[in-house]
Design a protein around this motif. Structure first.
Motif, PDB file in Angstrom:
ATOM      1  N   THR A 331     -57.663  23.191  16.845  1.00 46.05           N
ATOM      2  CA  THR A 331     -58.718  22.488  17.501  1.00 46.05           C
ATOM      3  C   THR A 331     -58.882  22.889  19.039  1.00 46.05           C
ATOM      4  O   THR A 331     -59.991  22.719  19.641  1.00 46.05           O
ATOM      5  N   SER A 332     -57.864  23.332  19.546  1.00 45.37           N
ATOM      6  CA  SER A 332     -57.813  23.712  20.836  1.00 45.37           C
ATOM      7  C   SER A 332     -58.269  25.240  20.914  1.00 45.37           C
ATOM      8  O   SER A 332     -58.468  25.633  22.334  1.00 45.37           O
ATOM      9  N   ASP A 333     -58.485  26.034  19.863  1.00 40.45           N
ATOM     10  CA  ASP A 333     -58.967  27.220  20.032  1.00 40.45           C
ATOM     11  C   ASP A 333     -60.305  27.757  20.853  1.00 40.45           C
ATOM     12  O   ASP A 333     -61.003  26.803  20.485  1.00 40.45           O
ATOM     13  N   ASP A 334     -60.276  28.543  21.700  1.00 42.50           N
ATOM     14  CA  ASP A 334     -61.692  28.704  22.200  1.00 42.50           C
ATOM     15  C   ASP A 334     -62.248  29.681  21.331  1.00 42.50           C
ATOM     16  O   ASP A 334     -61.814  29.896  20.244  1.00 42.50           O
ATOM     17  N   ASP A 335     -63.632  29.996  21.498  1.00 44.80           N
ATOM     18  CA  ASP A 335     -64.507  30.885  20.615  1.00 44.80           C
ATOM     19  C   ASP A 335     -63.971  32.136  20.555  1.00 44.80           C
ATOM     20  O   ASP A 335     -63.739  32.716  19.259  1.00 44.80           O
ATOM     21  N   ASP A 336     -63.113  32.825  21.295  1.00 42.03           N
ATOM     22  CA  ASP A 336     -62.712  34.127  20.930  1.00 42.03           C
ATOM     23  C   ASP A 336     -61.477  34.148  20.319  1.00 42.03           C
ATOM     24  O   ASP A 336     -61.223  35.111  19.429  1.00 42.03           O
ATOM     25  N   MET A 337     -60.673  33.108  20.377  1.00 41.31           N
ATOM     26  CA  MET A 337     -59.635  32.864  19.422  1.00 41.31           C
ATOM     27  C   MET A 337     -60.051  32.862  18.078  1.00 41.31           C
ATOM     28  O   MET A 337     -59.610  33.491  17.127  1.00 41.31           O
ATOM     29  N   THR A 338     -61.037  31.778  17.767  1.00 40.68           N
ATOM     30  CA  THR A 338     -61.593  31.547  16.426  1.00 40.68           C
ATOM     31  C   THR A 338     -62.224  32.841  15.903  1.00 40.68           C
ATOM     32  O   THR A 338     -61.692  33.173  14.561  1.00 40.68           O
ATOM     33  N   GLU A 339     -62.843  33.530  16.897  1.00 41.12           N
ATOM     34  CA  GLU A 339     -63.460  34.934  16.216  1.00 41.12           C
ATOM     35  C   GLU A 339     -62.382  35.992  15.648  1.00 41.12           C
ATOM     36  O   GLU A 339     -62.184  36.577  14.687  1.00 41.12           O
ATOM     37  N   ARG A 340     -61.330  35.793  16.472  1.00 36.18           N
ATOM     38  CA  ARG A 340     -60.132  36.748  16.462  1.00 36.18           C
ATOM     39  C   ARG A 340     -59.291  36.400  14.967  1.00 36.18           C
ATOM     40  O   ARG A 340     -59.125  37.074  14.199  1.00 36.18           O
ATOM     41  N   ARG A 341     -59.042  35.170  14.731  1.00 32.35           N
ATOM     42  CA  ARG A 341     -58.587  34.675  13.469  1.00 32.35           C
ATOM     43  C   ARG A 341     -59.455  35.028  12.343  1.00 32.35           C
ATOM     44  O   ARG A 341     -58.721  35.545  11.136  1.00 32.35           O
ATOM     45  N   LEU A 342     -60.743  34.606  12.613  1.00 32.64           N
ATOM     46  CA  LEU A 342     -61.817  35.034  11.356  1.00 32.64           C
ATOM     47  C   LEU A 342     -61.652  36.490  11.145  1.00 32.64           C
ATOM     48  O   LEU A 342     -61.718  37.086   9.969  1.00 32.64           O
ATOM     49  N   ARG A 343     -61.413  37.437  12.142  1.00 30.63           N
ATOM     50  CA  ARG A 343     -61.570  38.704  12.117  1.00 30.63           C
ATOM     51  C   ARG A 343     -60.443  39.298  11.297  1.00 30.63           C
ATOM     52  O   ARG A 343     -60.352  40.160  10.400  1.00 30.63           O
ATOM     53  N   GLN A 344     -59.232  38.745  11.698  1.00 32.60           N
ATOM     54  CA  GLN A 344     -57.815  39.276  11.202  1.00 32.60           C
ATOM     55  C   GLN A 344     -57.672  38.561   9.755  1.00 32.60           C
ATOM     56  O   GLN A 344     -56.713  38.997   9.060  1.00 32.60           O
ATOM     57  N   ALA A 345     -58.608  37.542   9.319  1.00 35.85           N
ATOM     58  CA  ALA A 345     -58.470  36.985   7.878  1.00 35.85           C
ATOM     59  C   ALA A 345     -58.693  38.153   6.788  1.00 35.85           C
ATOM     60  O   ALA A 345     -58.455  38.048   5.581  1.00 35.85           O
ATOM     61  N   ASN A 346     -59.352  39.181   7.376  1.00 36.67           N
ATOM     62  CA  ASN A 346     -59.669  40.388   6.442  1.00 36.67           C
ATOM     63  C   ASN A 346     -58.332  41.115   6.199  1.00 36.67           C
ATOM     64  O   ASN A 346     -58.217  41.842   5.117  1.00 36.67           O
ATOM     65  N   LEU A 347     -57.345  40.803   6.857  1.00 36.09           N
ATOM     66  CA  LEU A 347     -55.957  41.338   6.593  1.00 36.09           C
ATOM     67  C   LEU A 347     -55.409  40.676   5.072  1.00 36.09           C
ATOM     68  O   LEU A 347     -54.443  41.232   4.593  1.00 36.09           O
ATOM     69  N   ILE A 348     -55.666  39.434   4.868  1.00 28.57           N
ATOM     70  CA  ILE A 348     -55.087  38.561   3.739  1.00 28.57           C
ATOM     71  C   ILE A 348     -56.195  38.361   2.577  1.00 28.57           C
ATOM     72  O   ILE A 348     -57.187  38.554   2.761  1.00 28.57           O
ATOM     73  N   GLY A 349     -55.658  37.558   1.650  1.00 25.38           N
ATOM     74  CA  GLY A 349     -56.355  37.144   0.780  1.00 25.38           C
ATOM     75  C   GLY A 349     -56.422  38.023  -0.609  1.00 25.38           C
ATOM     76  O   GLY A 349     -55.820  39.154  -0.631  1.00 25.38           O
ATOM     77  N   PRO A 350     -57.389  37.917  -1.651  1.00 27.35           N
ATOM     78  CA  PRO A 350     -57.400  38.554  -2.531  1.00 27.35           C
ATOM     79  C   PRO A 350     -57.779  40.204  -2.324  1.00 27.35           C
ATOM     80  O   PRO A 350     -56.987  41.259  -3.253  1.00 27.35           O
ATOM     81  N   ALA A 351     -58.572  40.425  -1.456  1.00 24.89           N
ATOM     82  CA  ALA A 351     -58.981  41.572  -1.315  1.00 24.89           C
ATOM     83  C   ALA A 351     -58.612  42.068   0.296  1.00 24.89           C
ATOM     84  O   ALA A 351     -59.134  43.174   0.852  1.00 24.89           O
ATOM     85  N   GLY A 352     -57.574  41.461   0.711  1.00 24.88           N
ATOM     86  CA  GLY A 352     -57.098  41.794   2.150  1.00 24.88           C
ATOM     87  C   GLY A 352     -56.372  43.061   2.507  1.00 24.88           C
ATOM     88  O   GLY A 352     -55.880  43.591   1.292  1.00 24.88           O
ATOM     89  N   TYR A 353     -56.566  43.670   3.353  1.00 26.60           N
ATOM     90  CA  TYR A 353     -55.868  45.127   3.812  1.00 26.60           C
ATOM     91  C   TYR A 353     -54.616  45.014   3.414  1.00 26.60           C
ATOM     92  O   TYR A 353     -54.055  46.146   3.144  1.00 26.60           O
ATOM     93  N   ILE A 354     -53.874  44.035   3.752  1.00 29.92           N
ATOM     94  CA  ILE A 354     -52.483  43.821   3.437  1.00 29.92           C
ATOM     95  C   ILE A 354     -52.024  43.391   2.100  1.00 29.92           C
ATOM     96  O   ILE A 354     -51.537  44.010   1.330  1.00 29.92           O
ATOM     97  N   SER A 355     -52.865  42.126   1.885  1.00 30.15           N
ATOM     98  CA  SER A 355     -52.295  41.349   0.786  1.00 30.15           C
ATOM     99  C   SER A 355     -52.596  41.753  -0.400  1.00 30.15           C
ATOM    100  O   SER A 355     -52.426  41.204  -1.601  1.00 30.15           O
ATOM    101  N   MET A 356     -53.693  42.601  -0.549  1.00 33.84           N
ATOM    102  CA  MET A 356     -54.281  43.075  -1.735  1.00 33.84           C
ATOM    103  C   MET A 356     -53.360  43.547  -2.938  1.00 33.84           C
ATOM    104  O   MET A 356     -53.270  42.840  -4.077  1.00 33.84           O
ATOM    105  N   GLU A 357     -52.439  44.270  -2.531  1.00 32.96           N
ATOM    106  CA  GLU A 357     -51.447  44.659  -3.360  1.00 32.96           C
ATOM    107  C   GLU A 357     -50.510  43.915  -3.987  1.00 32.96           C
ATOM    108  O   GLU A 357     -49.903  44.051  -4.943  1.00 32.96           O
ATOM    109  N   ASP A 358     -50.231  42.483  -3.144  1.00 28.10           N
ATOM    110  CA  ASP A 358     -49.112  41.513  -3.498  1.00 28.10           C
ATOM    111  C   ASP A 358     -49.911  40.980  -4.898  1.00 28.10           C
ATOM    112  O   ASP A 358     -49.097  40.183  -5.541  1.00 28.10           O
ATOM    113  N   GLY A 359     -51.197  41.033  -4.934  1.00 29.76           N
ATOM    114  CA  GLY A 359     -51.782  40.272  -5.905  1.00 29.76           C
ATOM    115  C   GLY A 359     -51.669  41.296  -7.361  1.00 29.76           C
ATOM    116  O   GLY A 359     -51.855  40.950  -8.630  1.00 29.76           O
ATOM    117  N   ALA A 360     -51.291  42.540  -7.144  1.00 31.90           N
ATOM    118  CA  ALA A 360     -51.138  43.451  -8.153  1.00 31.90           C
ATOM    119  C   ALA A 360     -49.708  43.712  -8.788  1.00 31.90           C
ATOM    120  O   ALA A 360     -49.388  43.727  -9.883  1.00 31.90           O
TER     121      ALA A 360
END
Length: 411
Positions: A331-360
């Motif tokens: 809750t203490s994150d500023d807008d820049d940090m929130t945007e950074r976290r959302l951008r880097q969320a592309n690294l993880i999850g089912p189609a994440g640049y990193i985590s994709m292979e862990d699903g397979a």
């Protein structure tokens, strides 16, 4: 699916450096795990406190394969109980989350308070003096099983067993301190993902604890130098073996070990059209760029640069597992940090640049060993140790998982 004989259900004499493949495909073993592990003396992650944002709210979760409901009552207290009606066993809660003063089963309209207590039975006394339940019937005795709860820095854990020790004792001081490192402030939810893995739940948990694989499987990690075994780091394995932390410093040594060895994961000549994807700040002040923490049996807390997430693993069948991700900031994150976290969320999850292979990868193992029930996997990187270490070229945390597992199921 395979069914092994009682005689073959023994751990190999080599100990934790060998794992029998039948463990991933034996139906009786899967059923026994539900009782001895998930419904036994373990703490299972249910949700973040932030997912119950106010009084009279609820969300669905699981205790292994058993569906549960987590609630915050009108007074703000947390509760959890089996998502099962006392009448005919229907699910009580169908929505993923919401708010309600009480819970009413859609099948026959039996009602419950937010503690999971049966409060009403439709037409219990019948109509016009006919029908209804006998006076001595006590349907509340068949109500949903209620869980013990414990919280730690915004994480909610549950257990069915009276024998489960306190949460902090269960985790141990090293794991508690590493959880508190990440969960350092009130949480703000950012979103989430869910995916179905074509594999037994244990294969994914092995993958999480396998520090050896990360920079060999994940091309993005290695190519863009986010995580290489040459970077400083290490592992922490709890005394029980069941919980672990792996970490690496963000600073890159600049070495070319992977390129010189011709490793597939090291791809030269690649760049990012949006390099700001990997721009990060050292928000924890310790130089750690990656920390993966697991709690036995199925919880993961992840920090990848400034991307933070919890992962909840749900066994759905012998060879099918749901993986639910919840991304968060503070809750203490500023807008820049929130945007950074959302951008880097592309690294993880089912189609994440990193985590994709862990699903397979766990699915590749599931398919390959389906007809190799009598054979063994080799888990000998780093020797036979299950101890913490200052390097990650080891499978000590995987062996630790099996040490804890064997203790619960009696192998």
């Amino acid at each position: 699916m395979t069914t092994t004989t009682a005689e073959s259900k023994r751990w190999p004499p080599e100990g934790l450096t060998r794992v029998p493949y039948w463990l991933y495909s034996d139906r009786d073993t899967y059923d026994e795990e539900q009782v001895r592990i998930f419904q036994g003396p373990t703490w299972n992650f249910l949700c973040l406190e932030a997912e119950l944002p106010g009084p009279s709210t609820y969300r669905r979760s699981n205790l292994g394969a058993m569906p549960v409901v987590v609630t915050r009552d009108a007074a703000g207290e947390l509760h959890a109980f089996e998502n099962r009606c006392a009448h005919r066993g229907s699910l009580l809660v169908l929505n993923e989350s919401g708010s309600a003063r009480d819970i009413v089963c859609v099948y026959h309209n039996w009602s419950y308070d937010l503690r999971g207590n049966l409060t009403g039975v439709a037409f219990r006394k019948g109509l016009g003096g006919k029908g209804g339940m006998p006076a001595d019937c006590r349907p509340e005795q068949h109500g949903p099983r209620q869980l013990r709860l414990a919280t730690l820095n915004g994480l909610v854990f549950g257990t069915l067993s009276r024998d489960t020790p306190s949460l902090e004792h269960y985790l141990g001081a090293d794991i508690v301190s590493r959880i508190r490192r990440v969960m350092r402030a009130p949480v703000k939810l950012l979103g989430g993902y869910s995916q179905t893995l074509p594999s037994n739940w244990k294969l994914y948990m092995e993958n999480v604890k396998d520090t050896y694989h990360a920079s060999l499987l994940h091309t993005f990690f290695t190519t863009f130098r986010l995580n290489r075994l040459s970077q400083k780091g290490g592992i922490v394995v709890s005394e029980s073996g069941g919980h672990h932390v792996s970490y690496s410093l963000a600073a890159d040594t600049g070495g070319r070990e992977y390129e010189q060895a011709g490793m597939r994961a090291a791809q030269e000549g690649f760049g990012l059209e949006a390099p700001q994807l990997l721009e990060a700040v050292d928000e924890f002040g310790d130089g750690i760029g990656l920390q993966i923490l697991s709690v036995f049996p199925t919880f993961v807390l992840q920090q990848t640069r400034n991307s933070l997430a919890v992962r909840r693993l749900v066994p759905q069948a012998l060879d099918e597992t749901e993986l639910a991700w919840t991304c968060f900031g503070f809750t203490s994150d500023d807008d820049d940090m929130t945007e950074r976290r959302l951008r880097q969320a592309n690294l993880i999850g089912p189609a994440g640049y990193i985590s994709m292979e862990d699903g397979a990868a766990p699915g590749f193992v599931q398919r390959a060993v389906a007809n190799a029930a009598d054979l063994l996997s080799v888990v000998e990187m780093g020797g036979a140790s299950v101890a913490s270490d200052d390097n990650r070229v080891t499978e000590a945390a995987v062996r630790g998982f099996w040490k804890a597992y064997r203790g619960y199921v009696g192998l």
